[in-house]
Design an enzyme around this catalytic site. Structure first.
Site, PDB file in Angstrom:
ATOM      1  N   ASP A  58     -19.413   2.257 -11.460  1.00  0.00           N
ATOM      2  CA  ASP A  58     -18.760   1.741 -12.584  1.00  0.00           C
ATOM      3  C   ASP A  58     -19.254   0.399 -13.202  1.00  0.00           C
ATOM      4  O   ASP A  58     -18.973  -0.570 -12.296  1.00  0.00           O
ATOM      5  CB  ASP A  58     -17.161   1.652 -12.229  1.00  0.00           C
ATOM      6  CG  ASP A  58     -16.508   1.331 -13.360  1.00  0.00           C
ATOM      7  OD1 ASP A  58     -16.662   1.925 -14.559  1.00  0.00           O
ATOM      8  OD2 ASP A  58     -15.167   0.871 -13.060  1.00  0.00           O
ATOM      9  N   THR A  75      -8.939   4.576  -3.943  1.00  0.00           N
ATOM     10  CA  THR A  75      -8.334   5.181  -2.722  1.00  0.00           C
ATOM     11  C   THR A  75      -7.351   6.536  -3.148  1.00  0.00           C
ATOM     12  O   THR A  75      -7.257   6.628  -4.413  1.00  0.00           O
ATOM     13  CB  THR A  75      -7.307   4.197  -1.926  1.00  0.00           C
ATOM     14  OG1 THR A  75      -6.102   4.096  -3.105  1.00  0.00           O
ATOM     15  CG2 THR A  75      -7.838   2.672  -1.850  1.00  0.00           C
ATOM     16  N   ASN A  92      -2.442   0.338  -8.811  1.00  0.00           N
ATOM     17  CA  ASN A  92      -1.774   1.305  -9.625  1.00  0.00           C
ATOM     18  C   ASN A  92      -0.512   1.865  -9.099  1.00  0.00           C
ATOM     19  O   ASN A  92      -0.223   2.122  -7.915  1.00  0.00           O
ATOM     20  CB  ASN A  92      -2.758   2.659  -9.729  1.00  0.00           C
ATOM     21  CG  ASN A  92      -4.118   2.121 -10.533  1.00  0.00           C
ATOM     22  OD1 ASN A  92      -4.186   2.073 -11.665  1.00  0.00           O
ATOM     23  ND2 ASN A  92      -5.264   1.786  -9.848  1.00  0.00           N
ATOM     24  N   ARG A  97       1.420   5.407 -15.505  1.00  0.00           N
ATOM     25  CA  ARG A  97       0.866   4.811 -14.535  1.00  0.00           C
ATOM     26  C   ARG A  97       0.851   3.304 -14.847  1.00  0.00           C
ATOM     27  O   ARG A  97       0.164   2.973 -15.849  1.00  0.00           O
ATOM     28  CB  ARG A  97      -0.729   5.525 -14.214  1.00  0.00           C
ATOM     29  CG  ARG A  97      -1.288   4.702 -13.162  1.00  0.00           C
ATOM     30  CD  ARG A  97      -2.601   5.346 -12.858  1.00  0.00           C
ATOM     31  NE  ARG A  97      -3.426   5.554 -13.905  1.00  0.00           N
ATOM     32  CZ  ARG A  97      -4.644   5.137 -13.946  1.00  0.00           C
ATOM     33  NH1 ARG A  97      -5.191   4.283 -12.922  1.00  0.00           N
ATOM     34  NH2 ARG A  97      -5.341   5.217 -15.056  1.00  0.00           N
TER      35      ARG A  97
END
Length: 544
Positions: A138, A146, A200, A285
């Site tokens: 990325d 995870t 998150n 989220r």
């Protein structure tokens, strides 16, 4: 460069209290067994790692990230990640952004990519692991996302499993090229580039965004007093501006707006990307990009645990309006750089308050409304209060728990032993080596090996997370499907997986698996299905 563990540090400084931390566990009388009662919110951490090769001044980080990821497994690489379900331009405020802000250097990476003999998918090098995690390239960094977890301490183990997995990749790659590949779990290269660690949280969709933003932002701005990883110097996108200062957090220098969909440049304190990876009518989220990557297990647990409780409070409409901070993008930097540790900030109501006391306001609400909900909450509430007490009295008491304190203690000791100034370039190198994920070389792991850092998980739990997904989330369905039926998997997304069966594609939509009962049902069906055809039939997607 001298090794800080060979500096003749006074023994009394090394005798830090070490108490391995495990959350309190209630005894359930009906079963007679001790069972950990967990938080029950889907959680995840995405971490971008810095990569270099020892002895090399100039490397191609994109190519090295690709090769590192490919070293995860032997044989041909087959990209399976399905990007069609992702839309980083969709804004939770109800519109779609035209473009994303990018660091100027990103253009040079993109130009170089056009000359590679690789497809876009090959450049991304997406791998989906058997433990439910995602590993990919990325923006010139290997990133480990995870598996989704419901337990706070399980998430810490899965975050640490990412370090171990990447270090094993680095060791394999080092053997291939005959030079040591080094990975850093940090957030800056001291040349104006910051890479992220995103925490998150799945939360309710019906919470008005403005209320969410105004309620969470003061918490995120002040969370760095215990969640910061520590950093030598002040930095901007143009590079290091001032070296002679130690601040709390690595990321705080790089936030310039209050809210936006961007993540790479002109970064917001509250990210507005609308990708719930769940039923969009029920969930959003919270994609937190403001935090540092923590080496300390304790700091990771406290960072994510306290944030989870604040989201609980937001969903119950418990956060008052008078928490809002005046000039938030200024405040986040001032708190990080404050050498007095008073951490004073001005609220929009005209009052001045310390970051510790603002955190105490959130803590008091959590103690009032969320106490005794579950064992992990009890642990977070107790440690949150204890840490705030120590930060107010003597922050250095927390050198066995918090990254920024542990790092500052190491640097202070080194400075005293070597008679250096805070502007000495050695300190940047030591700062960086604190985040080296090699257990035999990194400074954090030197402290941990000596028993000087408090832990919340065991090596056995980390190894379990390397091998297996959480059993109570859709990560189990994803990871075990790959383990059992890899040759039949056509593509994977966070919330879907597509199988090939008898020449036809069949997509399993996992949006509803955010519900633990539905997740358990799917996971149970997967366990009993011996073939992919049986799985699809048992899920009602086709007939045998």
């Amino acid at each position: 460069m001298p090794n800080p563990y060979d500096l003749g540090i006074p023994v009394e400084l090394l005798q830090l209290c070490y108490h391995p931390l495990q959350p309190p566990i209630r005894k359930r009388e009906d079963s007679g067994r001790r069972i950990l009662i967990i938080m029950q919110r889907l959680l995840g951490i995405e971490t971008e790692y810095g990569i270099t090769i020892e002895g090399e001044d100039n490397i191609d980080p994109v190519q090295q990230s690709i090769e590192l990821i490919k070293s995860y497994r032997h044989g041909d690489f087959y990209p399976m990640w399905d990007y069609s379900g992702e839309d980083p331009l969709q804004d939770v405020r109800g519109f779609r952004a035209k473009t994303l802000e990018e660091h100027p250097d990103e253009r040079s990476h993109q130009a170089a990519d056009r000359h590679r003999n690789l497809s876009a998918l090959e450049i991304k090098s997406d791998l989906i692991l058997n433990n439910g995690a995602r590993l990919y390239n990325d923006h010139a960094h290997p990133e480990y996302s995870t598996a989704e977890c419901r337990s706070l301490f399980q998430l810490v183990a899965h975050d640490k499993s990412g370090e171990r997995i990447l270090q094993r990749c680095a060791s394999r790659r080092s053997l291939e090229i005959g030079k040591r590949v080094v990975l850093y779990k940090n957030n800056t290269d001291f040349h104006g580039h910051s890479y992220g660690c995103h925490d998150n949280y799945l939360m309710r969709r019906d919470i008005p965004f403005e209320y969410l933003k105004e309620s969470i932002m003061p918490f995120l701005i002040t969370r760095q007093i215990f969640a910061g990883a520590g950093k030598v110097g002040i930095e901007t996108e143009s590079g290091l501006n001032s070296a002679g200062l130690f601040q709390l957090a690595q990321r705080s220098d790089f936030f310039h707006v209050e809210a936006s969909v961007d993540t790479m440049h002109n970064r917001p304190i509250v990210n507005t990307r609308d990708e719930p990876h769940a039923d969009p009518t029920k969930f959003r989220r919270l994609h937190g990009i403001v935090g540092d990557a923590n080496m300390s297990e304790y700091a990771t647990a406290l960072k994510v645990g306290t944030t989870t409780l604040v989201i609980d409070l937001i969903e119950e409409n418990r956060i008052p309006e008078d928490f809002t901070i005046h000039q938030p993008t200024h405040a986040i930097k001032e708190i990080s750089r404050d050498q007095t540790y008073e951490w004073l900030l001005k609220l929009n109501n005209g009052k001045t308050i310390s970051a510790v006391n603002l955190q105490r306001e959130y803590l008091a609400l959590a103690q009032k409304h969320l106490n005794t909900i579950n064992d992990e909450t009890d642990w977070v509430l107790a440690e949150w209060e204890s840490v705030l007490d120590s930060l107010e009295k003597e922050p250095m008491e927390l050198r066995s728990q918090l990254d920024w304190v542990a790092k500052k203690w190491l640097l202070d000791t080194f400075i005293d032993e070597e008679n250096l100034g805070w502007d000495d370039t050695w300190l940047q190198s030591l700062d960086l080596e604190y985040h080296n994920i090699d257990c035999d070389a990194g400074l954090y792991y030197g402290l941990e090996t000596q028993g000087l850092m408090q832990r919340v998980v065991t090596d056995q739990q980390i190894e379990e997370a390397i091998q297996n997904p959480p059993t109570d989330t859709r990560a189990y369905f994803r990871g075990k499907s790959l383990h059992k039926f890899r040759s039949h998997v056509k593509s994977v997304q966070w919330d879907s997986i597509t199988f090939n069966s008898k020449g036809q594609p069949f997509t399993v939509n996992m949006n509803q698996l955010a519900n633990p009962e539905i997740s358990e049902k799917y996971n149970r069906i997967l366990n009993k299905s011996q073939t992919v055809e049986a799985l699809l039939e048992n899920l009602g997607l086709c007939k045998a």
